[in-house]
Design a protein around this motif. Structure first.
Motif, PDB file in Angstrom:
ATOM      1  N   GLN A 258      25.925   9.999  -3.820  1.00 36.20           N
ATOM      2  CA  GLN A 258      26.565   8.677  -3.805  1.00 36.20           C
ATOM      3  C   GLN A 258      25.580   7.614  -3.345  1.00 36.20           C
ATOM      4  O   GLN A 258      25.510   6.526  -3.926  1.00 36.20           O
ATOM      5  CB  GLN A 258      27.797   8.696  -2.895  1.00 36.20           C
ATOM      6  CG  GLN A 258      28.947   9.507  -3.445  1.00 36.20           C
ATOM      7  CD  GLN A 258      30.021   9.748  -2.390  1.00 36.20           C
ATOM      8  OE1 GLN A 258      29.741  10.023  -1.223  1.00 36.20           O
ATOM      9  NE2 GLN A 258      31.276   9.653  -2.829  1.00 36.20           N
TER      10      GLN A 258
ATOM     11  N   SER B 149      16.220   8.483  -5.643  1.00 37.14           N
ATOM     12  CA  SER B 149      16.638   9.837  -6.020  1.00 37.14           C
ATOM     13  C   SER B 149      17.170  10.615  -4.819  1.00 37.14           C
ATOM     14  O   SER B 149      16.773  10.369  -3.669  1.00 37.14           O
ATOM     15  CB  SER B 149      15.466  10.606  -6.643  1.00 37.14           C
ATOM     16  OG  SER B 149      14.529  10.963  -5.646  1.00 37.14           O
ATOM     17  N   LYS B 150      18.056  11.577  -5.103  1.00 36.74           N
ATOM     18  CA  LYS B 150      18.602  12.434  -4.044  1.00 36.74           C
ATOM     19  C   LYS B 150      17.487  13.194  -3.339  1.00 36.74           C
ATOM     20  O   LYS B 150      17.503  13.341  -2.120  1.00 36.74           O
ATOM     21  CB  LYS B 150      19.617  13.437  -4.622  1.00 36.74           C
ATOM     22  CG  LYS B 150      20.918  12.822  -5.017  1.00 36.74           C
ATOM     23  CD  LYS B 150      22.024  13.785  -5.412  1.00 36.74           C
ATOM     24  CE  LYS B 150      21.648  15.113  -5.951  1.00 36.74           C
ATOM     25  NZ  LYS B 150      22.774  15.938  -6.379  1.00 36.74           N
TER      26      LYS B 150
ATOM     27  N   SER C  51      22.377   7.784  -3.563  1.00 32.28           N
ATOM     28  CA  SER C  51      21.379   7.666  -4.627  1.00 32.28           C
ATOM     29  C   SER C  51      21.840   6.672  -5.686  1.00 32.28           C
ATOM     30  O   SER C  51      21.052   5.835  -6.141  1.00 32.28           O
ATOM     31  CB  SER C  51      21.130   9.035  -5.259  1.00 32.28           C
ATOM     32  OG  SER C  51      20.257   8.920  -6.351  1.00 32.28           O
ATOM     33  N   LYS C  52      23.109   6.734  -6.054  1.00 28.92           N
ATOM     34  CA  LYS C  52      23.645   5.828  -7.084  1.00 28.92           C
ATOM     35  C   LYS C  52      23.617   4.373  -6.636  1.00 28.92           C
ATOM     36  O   LYS C  52      23.275   3.492  -7.415  1.00 28.92           O
ATOM     37  CB  LYS C  52      25.069   6.230  -7.464  1.00 28.92           C
ATOM     38  CG  LYS C  52      25.128   7.461  -8.317  1.00 28.92           C
ATOM     39  CD  LYS C  52      26.549   7.836  -8.681  1.00 28.92           C
ATOM     40  CE  LYS C  52      26.561   9.144  -9.462  1.00 28.92           C
ATOM     41  NZ  LYS C  52      27.905   9.622  -9.727  1.00 28.92           N
TER      42      LYS C  52
END
Length: 183
Positions: free
Chosen positions: A24, A32-33, A26-27
């Motif tokens: 979430q 990036s995760k 990351s979005k």
């Protein structure tokens, strides 16, 4: 002080207190995760723009990710100010006073090498930046136009829009920046 570990601790604390997964965050941040996970573990020293993206995604001041406990009074010596670099080592920002829960501004001393520039992504909504040029001439480019700020001059603007600091001279440019975040 290990800045990477401080950022990692604060990032994890902010993310979990908001019940956000790495995916979430990351979005909303555009990071990036894998990078977020690496930062949380203290295994990374993220760039200024990476920190800005995370702070904007969390809707917190930039330095909230670097803050510690604020003391009643504090002297910050030059050698103790936390240095950060831009996307290249031509731009160096030294954070003397980060934002805290009781301080809604950050104070930076900045150096920009001759004939170089640094682009900063927009800060959080409602943020303002205050610049004082100590020596040289700063060209500040924004979507709304370009501004020349001479030695001894000050300038303020809505810093929620992206902006670029430019030094077209050969000498080192030095300036102070206060980032203000409304309560």
């Amino acid at each position: 002080m290990d800045l990477g570990k401080v950022i990692g601790f604060n990032l994890k604390d902010l993310r979990t207190s908001r019940n956000l997964s790495l995916g979430q965050l990351s979005k909303v941040s555009g990071i990036s995760k894998a990078m977020l996970s690496d930062i949380e573990k203290g295994n990374s020293n993220p760039t200024i723009n990476t920190i800005w993206k995370i702070a904007n995604g969390l809707n917190v001041p930039y330095t909230r990710l670097m803050e510690g406990v604020e003391r009643e009074s504090e002297l910050v010596r030059r050698e103790k100010a936390v240095m950060q670099i831009g996307e290249s080592d031509h731009y160096r920002a030294y954070c003397y006073f980060p934002g805290t829960p009781t301080r809604n501004f950050e104070l930076f001393y900045v150096e920009l090498d001759g004939n170089s520039s640094n682009t900063s992504i927009g800060h959080s909504e409602g943020a303002r930046e205050y610049i004082y040029v100590m020596n040289g001439e700063l060209i500040l480019e924004m979507e709304t136009g370009s501004h020349k700020i001479h030695e001894g001059d000050a300038f303020t603007f809505d810093s929620s829009i992206g902006h670029t600091y430019i030094n077209n001279q050969s000498a080192l440019l030095r300036f102070m920046v206060i980032n203000y975040y409304p309560s």
